[in-house]
Scaffold this active site. Sequence first.
Site, PDB file in Angstrom:
ATOM      1  N   CYS A  74       0.811  -1.330   0.078  1.00 30.02           N
ATOM      2  CA  CYS A  74      -0.023   0.044  -0.064  1.00 30.02           C
ATOM      3  C   CYS A  74       0.867   1.533   0.053  1.00 30.02           C
ATOM      4  CB  CYS A  74      -0.930  -0.012   1.338  1.00 30.02           C
ATOM      5  SG  CYS A  74      -2.023   1.572   1.421  1.00 30.02           S
ATOM      6  N   ARG A  77      -0.075   4.679   3.070  1.00 28.91           N
ATOM      7  CA  ARG A  77      -0.151   4.294   4.556  1.00 28.91           C
ATOM      8  C   ARG A  77      -0.041   5.376   5.459  1.00 28.91           C
ATOM      9  NH1 ARG A  77       4.319  -0.292   4.666  1.00 28.91           N
ATOM     10  NH2 ARG A  77       4.705   0.023   2.456  1.00 28.91           N
ATOM     11  N   TRP A 245      -9.145   5.741   0.031  1.00 29.46           N
ATOM     12  CA  TRP A 245      -9.803   5.986  -1.156  1.00 29.46           C
ATOM     13  C   TRP A 245      -9.145   5.765  -2.179  1.00 29.46           C
ATOM     14  CZ3 TRP A 245      -8.350   9.411   2.613  1.00 29.46           C
ATOM     15  CH2 TRP A 245      -7.065  10.027   2.922  1.00 29.46           C
ATOM     16  N   GLU A 250      -5.235   3.179 -10.221  1.00 25.25           N
ATOM     17  CA  GLU A 250      -5.900   1.935 -10.002  1.00 25.25           C
ATOM     18  C   GLU A 250      -6.771   1.537 -10.936  1.00 25.25           C
ATOM     19  OE1 GLU A 250      -6.324   2.726  -5.517  1.00 25.25           O
ATOM     20  OE2 GLU A 250      -6.017   0.507  -5.666  1.00 25.25           O
TER      21      GLU A 250
HETATM   22  N1  ARG Z   1      -6.712  -1.788  -6.692  1.00 22.73           N
HETATM   23  C1  ARG Z   1      -8.091  -2.058  -6.086  1.00 22.73           C
HETATM   24  C2  ARG Z   1      -9.127  -1.667  -7.353  1.00 22.73           C
HETATM   25  O1  ARG Z   1      -8.619  -1.126  -8.127  1.00 22.73           O
HETATM   26  C3  ARG Z   1      -8.314  -1.620  -4.923  1.00 22.73           C
HETATM   27  C4  ARG Z   1      -7.295  -1.876  -3.789  1.00 22.73           C
HETATM   28  C5  ARG Z   1      -7.296  -0.898  -2.604  1.00 22.73           C
HETATM   29  N2  ARG Z   1      -7.066   0.426  -2.954  1.00 22.73           N
HETATM   30  C6  ARG Z   1      -7.006   1.255  -2.039  1.00 22.73           C
HETATM   31  N3  ARG Z   1      -6.802   2.758  -2.827  1.00 22.73           N
HETATM   32  N4  ARG Z   1      -7.380   1.444  -0.824  1.00 22.73           N
HETATM   33  O2  ARG Z   1     -10.041  -1.703  -7.014  1.00 22.73           O
END
Ligand code: ARG
Length: 369
Positions: A74, A77, A245, A250
Amino acid sequence: MKSIPACDAGTEAVRSEAASFLTRYAEETNLQEAALSARMQEAFAEIDVTGTYRHTYEELRHGARMAWRNANRCIGRLFWNRMHVFDEREAETEEDVYHALLRHLAFATNAGEIRPAITLLPQEGRAGRTFRIWNHQLLRYAGYERPEGVVGDPSSVRFTRVCERLGWQGSGSPFDLLPLVIQRGDGRPRLFEIPSSHALEVPLSHPDNDIFGSFPAKWYAVPVISDMVLEIGGVRYTAAPFNGWYMGTEIGARNLADEGRYNLLPLVAANLGLDTSSNITLWKDRALVELNAAVLHSYRRAGVTIVDHHTAAQQFSVFERNEEKAGRDVTGRWSWLVPPLSPATTPVFHRSYEDRIVSPQFLHQETPY
Ligand code: ARG
């Protein structure tokens, strides 16, 4: 007579993990020596009788936050110490869990101003009252295998079939929210629909160009991972959904871009009028940047918290400095910390991390289906 031997190997392991967690907890929260040893005796006595022990709310809260701090993959953090911890250990039924999850979603969503949170359901080792949430995330889109290819999210195809076998039917759109699947003990899992009031979504558009054409691109606001175990001091929470968030990449560089996911780069490139006949035009790279710009722009416009990868990497550097000041090593997994877009423009790229496991921690567990 006690049915559980007081000193078998399992109990011994729980005792030693409890001891090291409680010691760590006492250090970090400035607990007095006497209070620590009293708490330790109490936990040991409970372990001798039941094979496990029950955390106080303060231990639970700090332990869950430590697990975030120790999450090697992560990049977010920096905010570990501000996660809200819901204690839902008294949940008895699937309905109780469902309502706890809706409370979690409402709190975390907060009309777009996303708040990191975790919900702790009953710990493992108390017969019949351990739960599993079968969903990978509380909010996730279905994927349907069709003759012309997958409609929706290919990473959900198997789970979508499971939901269908349990009696669910989606509308067949590329963005159908899956139902929650909650299992109590080894009972039959039960389905619950998430009301749209609890599933904030963001329609996507680009600030200058129509990059999606007629494709109704969108994504949900809050990523709530719901299939991992939280382990704190030898106690396992098999249902412990948590959220932060989103970092834009991602969604824009993985979920919507990966060939094995929504695979939108060819569409975006076509709508941008890029020459896709040769790799040397860098059409994928150009499409990727515009797709990510669209994601950040759209969340910002909708008033939903999101962080770009440059800011997230800077925040991670602050986290590294904070941890050093606190006398703790930062562990990490480089291949996950490095953003999938312009990696070498972030400081993370230029250093290495030790991918060592530190408890409390979030762990993968066997898929129940
Ligand atoms: N990578 C995952 C997604 O795209 C989520 C993982 C957690 N991500 C976060 N920003 N807490 O759905």
